[in-house]
Design an enzyme around this catalytic site. Structure first.
Site, PDB file in Angstrom:
ATOM      1  N   LEU A  11     -57.833  39.895  -6.856  1.00  0.00           N
ATOM      2  CA  LEU A  11     -58.948  40.157  -5.852  1.00  0.00           C
ATOM      3  C   LEU A  11     -58.142  39.416  -4.707  1.00  0.00           C
ATOM      4  CD1 LEU A  11     -62.199  39.193  -7.709  1.00  0.00           C
ATOM      5  CD2 LEU A  11     -60.843  41.499  -7.514  1.00  0.00           C
ATOM      6  N   GLY A  14     -60.189  38.608   0.612  1.00  0.00           N
ATOM      7  CA  GLY A  14     -60.910  37.477   1.506  1.00  0.00           C
ATOM      8  C   GLY A  14     -60.167  37.402   3.057  1.00  0.00           C
ATOM      9  N   ASN A  50     -58.496  27.224   0.368  1.00  0.00           N
ATOM     10  CA  ASN A  50     -59.202  27.814   1.249  1.00  0.00           C
ATOM     11  C   ASN A  50     -59.014  26.943   2.722  1.00  0.00           C
ATOM     12  OD1 ASN A  50     -60.810  29.465  -0.255  1.00  0.00           O
ATOM     13  ND2 ASN A  50     -61.717  27.484  -1.115  1.00  0.00           N
ATOM     14  N   LYS A 101     -17.898  33.930   8.444  1.00  0.00           N
ATOM     15  CA  LYS A 101     -19.126  35.052   8.118  1.00  0.00           C
ATOM     16  C   LYS A 101     -18.089  36.261   7.650  1.00  0.00           C
ATOM     17  CE  LYS A 101     -19.631  38.137  10.712  1.00  0.00           C
ATOM     18  NZ  LYS A 101     -19.275  39.623  10.720  1.00  0.00           N
ATOM     19  N   HIS A 154     -11.403  22.127   9.964  1.00  0.00           N
ATOM     20  CA  HIS A 154     -12.511  21.717  10.673  1.00  0.00           C
ATOM     21  C   HIS A 154     -12.425  22.476  12.160  1.00  0.00           C
ATOM     22  CE1 HIS A 154      -9.016  18.339  10.886  1.00  0.00           C
ATOM     23  NE2 HIS A 154      -8.584  19.430  11.390  1.00  0.00           N
ATOM     24  N   ASN A 174      -3.348  27.465   5.194  1.00  0.00           N
ATOM     25  CA  ASN A 174      -4.031  26.404   5.768  1.00  0.00           C
ATOM     26  C   ASN A 174      -4.259  26.837   7.348  1.00  0.00           C
ATOM     27  OD1 ASN A 174      -4.221  23.300   5.718  1.00  0.00           O
ATOM     28  ND2 ASN A 174      -3.453  23.707   7.813  1.00  0.00           N
TER      29      ASN A 174
END
Length: 455
Positions: A8, A11, A224, A348, A360, A374
């Site tokens: 159900l 609501g 609720n 990515k 870094h 490297n």
């Protein structure tokens, strides 16, 4: 025993004060209804029938799946009326009724409940509470048999003193259900067709109402409003934390750790504070995750170290590799065994070979990096020409000097070196040095500009 499940979910949820349908509000990264559907699927039913009403289009759009049958309840006339909308689609021997805003129900509890059902007996999930305000009360006779459920608003003072409440979760013989629903009346304080009235009908028809209880009250707690939603969230997170700790995981602070998906974690894993695991995450043995990290849809092999403030999504970190602090691994990133990604490095769709190092301040996109290569600080792959993405390929034992721009498509072959400050636009052959920068000039007699004084 064949099974149909009715959920159900029609609501409105006005107390949420939200345009989002109540059942779509999230707990641990999944909608409340999504949690219920996940539990329902584990019972292997013939069908899952979701009764929708308010925000029906949004519910369908977010949760559409081949194994779900959405049933429309145009007017919200009570729980009994809602179940009746699904009747034409029910074909199994047993019907289990669940609620879309009760997300923490355990499969084990539902399995115990279903074992109670036979042609002469239905199963009712009840809960004993110190304060059952708002719950329908379970009325029993002198032999302690369930004889009726009285809704809180319709209960007298004696009935309100009963501490055993109705959760609404019910398993019934399907052949009986249509008859009982057809006999429901809305002669009550709410003017609604209560599903709970089925219990008294079953008793009058000579059936036994057997009861089962959940492991804990929060398992059947609905939401609720936002406060109750946050309580469900916190309970879920602590439950997941306990599960992981029982399996051999050390959590620095279980109250500052979130799981928002399906997580598999090995033994002797250490997770520091404020770590979020999202989606499907696999963490093998002896992994260490530092504070303030987000790991999403990723796999961390044995012995991986993720240092503080790193964000990892859609990546695979090979055995003994490490990333961070402040590393970002985006979808398609793969670290080979013992590869190193340091601070302020973004990958990515980049594949780093075994032992490769990116220390870094680097961006590598659409790149293949060979073993033991490297890459110096400040290096970027220029992978996008404004229309298309292009690949950068670095062989094994390559040395990329600091502050390089690698303009794709470009290949730098095994053992090659590039000089610091180079913009590499052509391939660099094996074991050669690529230098691509302007020659330095020193200008004699040059005078530094002086500031013009303004009177």
């Amino acid at each position: 025993m064949s099974l149909d499940i009715v959920i159900l979910a029609a609501g409105q949820g006005t107390r949420m004060r939200s345009a989002l349908p109540k059942v779509l509000h999230p707990v641990a990264g999944n909608s409340m209804l999504g949690h219920v559907i996940h539990s329902a699927r584990q019972l292997s039913p013939n069908g899952i029938h979701v009764v929708i009403g308010h925000g029906a289009d949004a519910v369908r759009e977010q949760l559409a799946a081949d194994d779900l049958n959405f049933v429309m309840q145009d007017k919200q006339l009570g729980t009994g009326h809602a179940v009746a909308q699904a009747l034409p689609a029910l074909t199994a021997e047993t019907v289990l009724i669940l609620y879309g805003d009760v997300p923490l129900i355990e499969v084990e509890t539902l399995t115990r409940l279903l074992k109670l059902v036979n042609p002469q007996q239905l199963g009712l999930l009840t809960v004993t509470l110190d304060d059952p305000t708002g719950y329908g009360r379970i009325v029993r006779d002198q032999q302690n048999r369930v004889c009726a459920i009285v809704e809180h608003k319709d209960a007298n003072d004696v009935q309100k003193a009963i501490t055993e409440g109705n959760t609404g979760i019910l398993a019934v013989p399907a052949k009986r259900l249509a008859d009982w629903l057809g006999r429901l009346s809305n002669n009550n304080a709410q003017g609604e067709y209560y599903l709970t009235d089925v219990i008294a009908m079953a008793v009058n028809d000579g059936l036994i109402v057997a009861t089962e209880q959940p492991y804990g009250a929060m398992e059947v707690q609905g939401a609720n409003d936002r406060k109750q939603l946050s309580e469900l969230e916190r309970h879920y997170q602590l439950r997941e934390a306990r599960r992981l700790m029982a399996g051999g995981v050390t959590l620095r602070d279980p109250a500052r750790f979130d799981v928002r998906g399906e997580v598999s974690v090995g033994r002797d894993v250490l997770i520091d504070i404020n770590v979020i695991l999202e989606g499907k995450v696999v963490i093998e043995d002896n992994v260490v995750i530092g504070p303030n990290c987000v790991i999403k849809d990723s796999t961390l092999r044995k012995g991986v170290i993720v240092k503080a403030n790193s964000h990892i999504e859609g990546a695979i970190l090979g055995e003994g590799s490490d990333a961070g602090p402040f590393a970002r691994l985006r979808p398609g990133s793969v670290l080979g065994a013992k590869a190193h990604v340091g601070n302020f490095v973004e990958l990515k769709n980049a594949n780093l070979g075994e032992g490769a190092k990116v220390g870094h301040l680097t961006y590598l996109g659409d790149a293949e990096v060979g073993a033991r290569t490297n890459i110096g600080a400040g290096t970027i792959t220029c992978n996008y020409d404004g229309a298309n993405k292009h690949k950068t390929t670095l062989g094994t034992d390559v040395f990329i000097g600091s502050n390089n721009s690698l303009v794709a498509p470009v290949d730098i072959f095994d053992g090659a070196t590039t000089a610091a400050g180079s913009t590499i636009t052509q391939n660099v052959p094996t074991e050669q040095l690529g230098v691509a920068r302007a020659r330095q000039r020193n200008i004699e007699g040059w005078k530094r500009p002086v500031k013009i004084r303004k009177d």
